[in-house]
Each structure stands twice: as structure tokens, then as C-alpha cells.
Design an enzyme around this catalytic site. Structure first.
Site, PDB file in Angstrom:
ATOM      1  N   HIS A  61      52.295  63.845  15.272  1.00  0.00           N
ATOM      2  CA  HIS A  61      51.877  65.200  15.658  1.00  0.00           C
ATOM      3  C   HIS A  61      52.715  65.729  16.811  1.00  0.00           C
ATOM      4  O   HIS A  61      52.571  65.292  17.957  1.00  0.00           O
ATOM      5  CB  HIS A  61      50.391  65.183  16.065  1.00  0.00           C
ATOM      6  CG  HIS A  61      49.807  66.540  16.270  1.00  0.00           C
ATOM      7  ND1 HIS A  61      48.735  67.020  15.541  1.00  0.00           N
ATOM      8  CD2 HIS A  61      50.141  67.536  17.119  1.00  0.00           C
ATOM      9  CE1 HIS A  61      48.446  68.248  15.936  1.00  0.00           C
ATOM     10  NE2 HIS A  61      49.283  68.585  16.897  1.00  0.00           N
ATOM     11  N   HIS A  63      54.933  69.651  18.051  1.00  0.00           N
ATOM     12  CA  HIS A  63      55.260  71.055  17.742  1.00  0.00           C
ATOM     13  C   HIS A  63      56.723  71.282  18.103  1.00  0.00           C
ATOM     14  O   HIS A  63      57.039  71.664  19.235  1.00  0.00           O
ATOM     15  CB  HIS A  63      54.366  72.002  18.539  1.00  0.00           C
ATOM     16  CG  HIS A  63      52.909  71.897  18.207  1.00  0.00           C
ATOM     17  ND1 HIS A  63      52.244  72.832  17.440  1.00  0.00           N
ATOM     18  CD2 HIS A  63      51.981  70.950  18.515  1.00  0.00           C
ATOM     19  CE1 HIS A  63      50.963  72.475  17.307  1.00  0.00           C
ATOM     20  NE2 HIS A  63      50.776  71.329  17.952  1.00  0.00           N
ATOM     21  N   GLN A 156      49.012  79.192  13.988  1.00  0.00           N
ATOM     22  CA  GLN A 156      48.579  79.152  15.391  1.00  0.00           C
ATOM     23  C   GLN A 156      47.563  80.235  15.747  1.00  0.00           C
ATOM     24  O   GLN A 156      46.636  80.009  16.512  1.00  0.00           O
ATOM     25  CB  GLN A 156      49.797  79.280  16.319  1.00  0.00           C
ATOM     26  CG  GLN A 156      49.492  79.367  17.802  1.00  0.00           C
ATOM     27  CD  GLN A 156      48.921  78.092  18.381  1.00  0.00           C
ATOM     28  OE1 GLN A 156      49.631  77.155  18.657  1.00  0.00           O
ATOM     29  NE2 GLN A 156      47.595  78.046  18.547  1.00  0.00           N
ATOM     30  N   HIS A 214      44.563  71.441  12.954  1.00  0.00           N
ATOM     31  CA  HIS A 214      44.089  71.408  14.331  1.00  0.00           C
ATOM     32  C   HIS A 214      42.588  71.676  14.228  1.00  0.00           C
ATOM     33  O   HIS A 214      42.177  72.723  13.718  1.00  0.00           O
ATOM     34  CB  HIS A 214      44.769  72.495  15.160  1.00  0.00           C
ATOM     35  CG  HIS A 214      46.142  72.136  15.614  1.00  0.00           C
ATOM     36  ND1 HIS A 214      47.166  71.858  14.753  1.00  0.00           N
ATOM     37  CD2 HIS A 214      46.656  71.988  16.868  1.00  0.00           C
ATOM     38  CE1 HIS A 214      48.255  71.558  15.452  1.00  0.00           C
ATOM     39  NE2 HIS A 214      47.977  71.624  16.742  1.00  0.00           N
ATOM     40  N   GLU A 217      39.665  71.763  18.726  1.00  0.00           N
ATOM     41  CA  GLU A 217      40.367  71.524  19.996  1.00  0.00           C
ATOM     42  C   GLU A 217      39.786  72.483  21.038  1.00  0.00           C
ATOM     43  O   GLU A 217      40.403  73.461  21.457  1.00  0.00           O
ATOM     44  CB  GLU A 217      41.877  71.744  19.842  1.00  0.00           C
ATOM     45  CG  GLU A 217      42.660  71.272  21.080  1.00  0.00           C
ATOM     46  CD  GLU A 217      44.149  71.581  21.013  1.00  0.00           C
ATOM     47  OE1 GLU A 217      44.563  72.341  20.131  1.00  0.00           O
ATOM     48  OE2 GLU A 217      44.874  71.062  21.877  1.00  0.00           O
ATOM     49  N   ASP A 313      52.204  65.586  20.709  1.00  0.00           N
ATOM     50  CA  ASP A 313      51.820  67.000  20.630  1.00  0.00           C
ATOM     51  C   ASP A 313      52.897  67.926  21.189  1.00  0.00           C
ATOM     52  O   ASP A 313      53.332  68.842  20.513  1.00  0.00           O
ATOM     53  CB  ASP A 313      50.472  67.248  21.322  1.00  0.00           C
ATOM     54  CG  ASP A 313      49.784  68.529  20.861  1.00  0.00           C
ATOM     55  OD1 ASP A 313      50.068  68.998  19.747  1.00  0.00           O
ATOM     56  OD2 ASP A 313      48.938  69.054  21.613  1.00  0.00           O
TER      57      ASP A 313
HETATM   58  N1  17E Z   1      48.738  74.861  19.644  1.00  0.00           N
HETATM   59  C1  17E Z   1      47.445  74.491  19.650  1.00  0.00           C
HETATM   60  O1  17E Z   1      46.608  75.203  19.090  1.00  0.00           O
HETATM   61  N2  17E Z   1      47.086  73.361  20.262  1.00  0.00           N
HETATM   62  C2  17E Z   1      47.979  72.598  20.858  1.00  0.00           C
HETATM   63  N3  17E Z   1      47.592  71.480  21.482  1.00  0.00           N
HETATM   64  C3  17E Z   1      49.334  72.980  20.848  1.00  0.00           C
HETATM   65  C4  17E Z   1      49.686  74.116  20.232  1.00  0.00           C
HETATM   66  C5  17E Z   1      50.346  72.142  21.526  1.00  0.00           C
HETATM   67 FE   FE2 Z   2      48.855  70.237  18.247  1.00  0.00          FE
END
Ligand code: 17E
Ligand code: FE2
Length: 435
Positions: A61, A63, A156, A214, A217, A313
Site C-alpha cells: 500500500h 500512493h 480520493q 480505503h 480511515e 502508505d
Molecule cells: N489518501 C487517503 O485517503 N488516505 C491516506 N492515508 C492517504 C491518501 C495517504
Molecule cells: Fe492509503
């Protein structure tokens, strides 16, 4: 005559450690044998000198589209996920194909130098022009002989909450991503979050792709999209082709719900990816004291039989300013953050950046030290995985498909100490840790 011979490497199997010679030809492991005085002729010989041989590290994982953009156009001052997304949204209009390609390849070179030869990268597809996606599709081909790069179409700014989000996700599938992403906790409503998972599952199934969402989070104990994702994985039969990443709300779930959830996740056979470096830093930002950690329930999920991996990440981007693309650093942080510190648990942390991460990517027979498989591996000047994590050992040799691509010499320190002559400091372990 074979292409490459590795002499005297320490291989740890279920039967314990042994010294082996490894015969490699045409990029493939041909034999793994007890070390011998009469090895075959080889064009190249690497004397492992008892170093630990391991399958390469796997990054489950990262980006890569955002990497090396920290501070552009501004720094994330609050340290929240949300300000990171806002900074990234300001950087996105400045993306060009060369910009993304150069930054991503730079970091892939760091990964390779650190012995990581399989990488799964998310790429933001909430961009009308899909600039980053096209750049990373190009990078995937350019690096193919050295690193296998899986690309996740990552929405995103949402599938349902972003204009044309659904169409952009489908267009990314059409252009050739490997994996479909989602971000249900970011969608405007819970209903949109659930629907976004259904959209992702639908696209993934129609294009025959995996899913890596995702998921949850956020430090909101009511963010429970993991139960939806796991149940879809179970009912569609997608199972281990589905991954839930981050799952930080798990750090806030009550014991009764956690118990129920473990059953649902284990039954579904999905993978989890915990990103300890980044979520230790991003989560808990809205708490006073006591301040939550906001991490996947790694120990409990492993005990329930769930496959969990550790990811980096971010490397120097709006969400995280540090990072050297080194999975051993991630595993070291993960051991602390998830309290996996018993000797066998520290060894498990090594697996979470090697074979557990490989299972997450579905590498199958394309990974591992065994005859017939691609000859990709690292030599680590260490006795065992525990030792690698404790001393954060870097690979002395990195071999991809039979080609030696990176070497790192030891860098000893000479210390002068009262009552002793100047000598090299030896950080080797003092006591055997039985693994
Ligand atoms: N975008 C997101 O939604 N969550 C993250 N941890 C990163 C990007 C790095
Ligand atoms: Fe991520």
C-alpha cells in the site's frame, strides 16, 4: 554452466535454518540444495557468507502519484487526513505526466534498493484528465522487468460524492488498472458509502479485477464500512481478492462489535492492510487526552486467522513528510504500534512485509524461494527475521529475476571506549532468541 550461484545462504524453513546453495538460470530458481564443496560452474557467484536469504519485500500500500510532493503548494500543518486531502487537491491541477512519472520512478528506485520488488500503488482517479493514471500505467511497463507494480484506481474524493466519480472509476478500469479502490468513509452520507462499495464491486467483477478499498480511515466508531465490504466479498465469492486498507476506526470499536466483526472478516477471507507509520501520525488528531492510536486490530485479527500486512502508505507527501521506502522501518514501527513484541510476534511483523503482503497482492507462484519460481530475493546480513527487525538490517544484495540490481556494503562504526582499544561496534544480538 548456470547464470548465477548463491553460496552459503541461511534459509529458514519450517524445519529450521540451514545453509544452502541456490542455482539460478534464465531468471528462475533451478535448485535449492544443502551447501556443497562442489557447486556447479556459474557465470556469476555471490558468496552469501551465511546471510539470511528471503523472498523480496512487498509493499502492499503506497500512493506513488503523490509521493515527493510534501510542501507543494503548502504543508499539512494540522496533520489530519483531511488537510492532506485538501493540500493534494491543490497540487492535483499542477500534475503533468513527466512530473508524476519522475517522482514515482524515483521512489521505486528507493524501494528496489531496499529490496522491495512488488509494489501495490493507489492512484487518484478523481481527476477529469486522469493524468496520474496514465503516467503510472507507463511506469508500470517501464519497470516491469525489475518490479511488479499493481495499480489501484483510487477515488480520493469519492465515487458517489465526486462529479462523474463512477464514470472515472470505470474509465480507469478500461485503461488497465489491476485493482479497484473506494473510500466509503469519505462519501457524503452513509448511504453513499454503501453504494460506493457496490459500485466498486460491480466494476471489479465486470473487469475481473481485485478490490482494495480505503476503508474506515477515521476515528469514528460509527464508521463501519468494513462489515459491508467483507460481506460483499463473502457473498460474491471474491474473498481473498478483496482488501480493506487502513481500517483505523477499528481502534475505536467497542469489544462487543469487535468480536462480531472478527467473525465476519475471517469468514470473508479478505486481507487487511495496516499502515502504522502514517496512521499513528494522522489519527487521534481530534482527541485531547486520552488520545487514541487509530489502528487496525492487528493482533486480534491475526489471531482470528485473518491475513494482515503492513504498508508504508506515503513517502514525503501531503499526508506524511518522512519515509525512505523501506518496509523494514514500517515493520519496526508496526511492532511497536500494534504491540507485537513477543519474539514470534516480531517475526510475524517481518512476514507482514513479505509473504503476508505477497498474499494480499495475490502473487501466488510468482513469489517465494522455490524451484521453478522467479529468482527474486534479498540477502540480509542477519540471523533471522527478528534480528532483521531489531537492527533494521538492509539487504546486502537484491536480485530480481536472476539479475543483481542492488548492493549495500556494511557501514561499521569504530568506537574508542575507556579501557578498550578502538574497535568496531557490534550490534549483533547478545542472547539467542529462539524462533
Ligand atoms: N489518501 C487517503 O485517503 N488516505 C491516506 N492515508 C492517504 C491518501 C495517504
Ligand atoms: Fe492509503
Amino acid at each position: 554452466m548456470i547464470d548465477l550461484l548463491v553460496r552459503g545462504a541461511r534459509l529458514i524453513t519450517a524445519d529450521g535454518p540451514s545453509l544452502v546453495d541456490i542455482h539460478i538460470d534464465e531468471g528462475t530458481f533451478r535448485a535449492v540444495l544443502p551447501t556443497s564443496d562442489q557447486p556447479p560452474e556459474a557465470a556469476t557467484v555471490i558468496d552469501a557468507n551465511g546471510a539470511l536469504i528471503s523472498a523480496p519485500f512487498v509493499e502492499p500500500h503506497v500512493h506513488l502519484d503523490a509521493t515527493l510532493t510534501a510542501g507543494e503548494p503548502r504543508w499539512n500543518e494540522s496533520g489530519t487526513l483531511w488537510e492532506g486531502i485538501a493540500c493534494w487537491s491543490e497540487r492535483k491541477p499542477m500534475l503533468t505526466r513527466n512530473d508524476v512519472r519522475d517522482r514515482a520512478e524515483e521512489v521505486l528506485r528507493w524501494y528496489a534498493a531496499n529490496g522491495t520488488l512488488h509494489v501495490r500503488s493507489h492512484v487518484d482517479i478523481t481527476d477529469e484528465n486522469l493524468v496520474a493514471l496514465d503516467a503510472l500505467l507507463e511506469v508500470r511497463e517501464r519497470v516491469r522487468d525489475v518490479i511488479t507494480l499493481q495499480l489501484v484506481a483510487f477515488p480520493q474524493e469519492g465515487i458517489c460524492s465526486f462529479p462523474r466519480g463512477e464514470e472515472l472509476l470505470e474509465e480507469a478500469a478500461r485503461r488497465g488498472v489491476d485493482v479497484i479502490g473506494a473510500i466509503p468513509h469519505f462519501e457524503d452520507t452513509r448511504e453513499d458509502g454503501v453504494r460506493s462499495i457496490d459500485v466498486a464491486v460491480d466494476v471489479a467483477q465486470r473487469y475481473g479485477l481485485r478490490i482494495d478499498a480505503h476503508c474506515d480511515e477515521i476515528d469514528d466508531e460509527q464508521s463501519r464500512f468494513i462489515e459491508v465490504l467483507a460481506t460483499r466479498a463473502h457473498r460474491t465469492g471474491m474473498r481473498e481478492r478483496v482488501t480493506a486498507s487502513h481500517t483505523t476506526a477499528m481502534g475505536s470499536y467497542n469489544a462487543a462489535y469487535s468480536y462480531k466483526l472478527r467473525r465476519i472478516v475471517a469468514r470473508a477471507g479478505i486481507n487487511l492492510v495496516c499502515n502504522p507509520l502514517v496512521n499513528l501520525h494522522l489519527q487521534g488528531r481530534f482527541d485531547s487526552y486520552p488520545k487514541r492510536r487509530g489502528l487496525t486490530q492487528v493482533k486480534e485479527m491475526l489471531a482470528a486467522g485473518v491475513n494482515v500486512a503492513f504498508g508504508h502508505d506515503d513517502i514525503m507527501d501531503p499526508w506524511y513528510p518522512l519515509g525512505t521506502a523501506n518496509p523494514v522501518q514500517v515493520a519496526h514501527a508496526g511492532a511497536h504500534a500494534t504491540q507485537l513484541m513477543a519474539p514470534t510476534e516480531v517475526a510475524e511483523c517481518f512476514r507482514m512485509v513479505t509473504d503476508r503482503a505477497a498474499a494480499t497482492l495475490g502473487l501466488g507462484d510468482g513469489y517465494g524461494i522455490d524451484t521453478g519460481r522467479p529468482a527474486s530475493f534479498v540477502l540480509l546480513p542477519a540471523t533471522d527475521p527478528f534480528d532483521v527487525i531489531r537492527r533494521q538490517v538492509r539487504p546486502s544484495h537484491v536480485v530480481s529475476h536472476g539479475a543483481l540490481i542492488a548492493t549495500t556494503p556494511a557501514a561499521p562504526t569504530t568506537l574508542t571506549w575507556p579501557g578498550r582499544d578502538a574497535e568496531e561496534v557490534d550490534f549483533q544480538r547478545r542472547r539467542d532468541v529462539v524462533l
